[in-house]
Design a protein around this motif. Sequence first.
Motif, PDB file in Angstrom:
ATOM      1  N   PHE A 101      -3.698   7.186  -2.757  1.00  0.00           N
ATOM      2  CA  PHE A 101      -3.681   5.782  -1.840  1.00  0.00           C
ATOM      3  C   PHE A 101      -3.370   5.051  -3.141  1.00  0.00           C
ATOM      4  O   PHE A 101      -4.702   5.207  -3.729  1.00  0.00           O
ATOM      5  CB  PHE A 101      -4.391   5.744  -1.035  1.00  0.00           C
ATOM      6  CG  PHE A 101      -4.782   6.632   0.323  1.00  0.00           C
ATOM      7  CD1 PHE A 101      -3.868   5.928   1.087  1.00  0.00           C
ATOM      8  CD2 PHE A 101      -5.418   7.514   0.004  1.00  0.00           C
ATOM      9  CE1 PHE A 101      -3.917   7.054   3.158  1.00  0.00           C
ATOM     10  CE2 PHE A 101      -5.026   8.422   1.234  1.00  0.00           C
ATOM     11  CZ  PHE A 101      -4.637   8.391   2.531  1.00  0.00           C
TER      12      PHE A 101
ATOM     13  N   LYS B 223      -2.476   0.348  -4.832  1.00  0.00           N
ATOM     14  CA  LYS B 223      -1.302  -0.653  -3.803  1.00  0.00           C
ATOM     15  C   LYS B 223      -0.447  -1.211  -5.200  1.00  0.00           C
ATOM     16  O   LYS B 223      -1.239  -1.009  -6.411  1.00  0.00           O
ATOM     17  CB  LYS B 223      -2.632  -1.759  -3.537  1.00  0.00           C
ATOM     18  CG  LYS B 223      -3.535  -1.019  -2.517  1.00  0.00           C
ATOM     19  CD  LYS B 223      -4.937  -1.974  -1.846  1.00  0.00           C
ATOM     20  CE  LYS B 223      -5.484  -2.060  -1.256  1.00  0.00           C
ATOM     21  NZ  LYS B 223      -6.807  -2.890  -0.878  1.00  0.00           N
TER      22      LYS B 223
ATOM     23  N   THR C 171       0.471  -0.693   0.048  1.00  0.00           N
ATOM     24  CA  THR C 171       0.165  -0.081   0.098  1.00  0.00           C
ATOM     25  C   THR C 171       0.697   1.373  -0.229  1.00  0.00           C
ATOM     26  O   THR C 171       1.827   1.385   1.448  1.00  0.00           O
ATOM     27  CB  THR C 171      -0.629  -0.052   1.326  1.00  0.00           C
ATOM     28  OG1 THR C 171      -1.129  -1.025   0.953  1.00  0.00           O
ATOM     29  CG2 THR C 171      -2.002   1.267   0.904  1.00  0.00           C
TER      30      THR C 171
END
Length: 236
Positions: free
Chosen positions: A231, A233, A222
Amino acid sequence: MKKDNIFDRYSRQIFIEEIGVAGQRKIMDAKVLVVGAGGLGSPVVQYLAAAGIGKLGLVDFDRVEIHNLNRQIIHSEDNIHQAKTESATAYIRQHNSTIDFEPFQVKIDADNALAMLAPYHIIVDCCDNFTTRYLLNQTCLQLDKPLVYGSIYGFEGQLAVFNYQGSKNLLDIFPTPPDPEQVPNCDKNGVLGPLPGIIGSMMAMQVLKIVTGLPVDSNQLTLVNTFHWRFSKLLF
């Protein structure tokens, strides 16, 4: 602590359907070792202690300095020049004296890593150098223990859970450690205080999810960018 007091203290966790009394018992039976009492270690220790982790170990050989205080929030001005483990012990005694807190004012190395990690169920990597990170990863692989990993720099942070229920580990995403001379660090390049609070809180959440058997994302890194508030991944 009496049963009624236990319920009162942890009731807001117990009220969560996915936690309940059974989950709180798992938390109180868990043994977690946090390596590093700095920017990441501070919120991890705070939230794990607050949740009632049964046995909480903390490893750090450093002392509190005034420049730590913008982010290492378990320490205060009164703790400057104290060992960080001593400062953390005082914090734990004030916040949750019922847990079994075990401070280690030592540096983890190849000679003591196995013995130090072996008694614990989960290891939390809050250190600030790649030598220790790779040692923790190697030792967790040897002992078959999950490793919760986090790192920070400037406005950016990373988080992953390694070696959990057969998942991949640090070597699968970073096969070789970088040149130490080319690695940025907070002492030279700085960090905005809330960032380690964000990443450390996320790490503590992953620990509690592992302990209580809740779903944990694995084989992914992450990435948190607080400058652009993104944000993402990275699967590996």
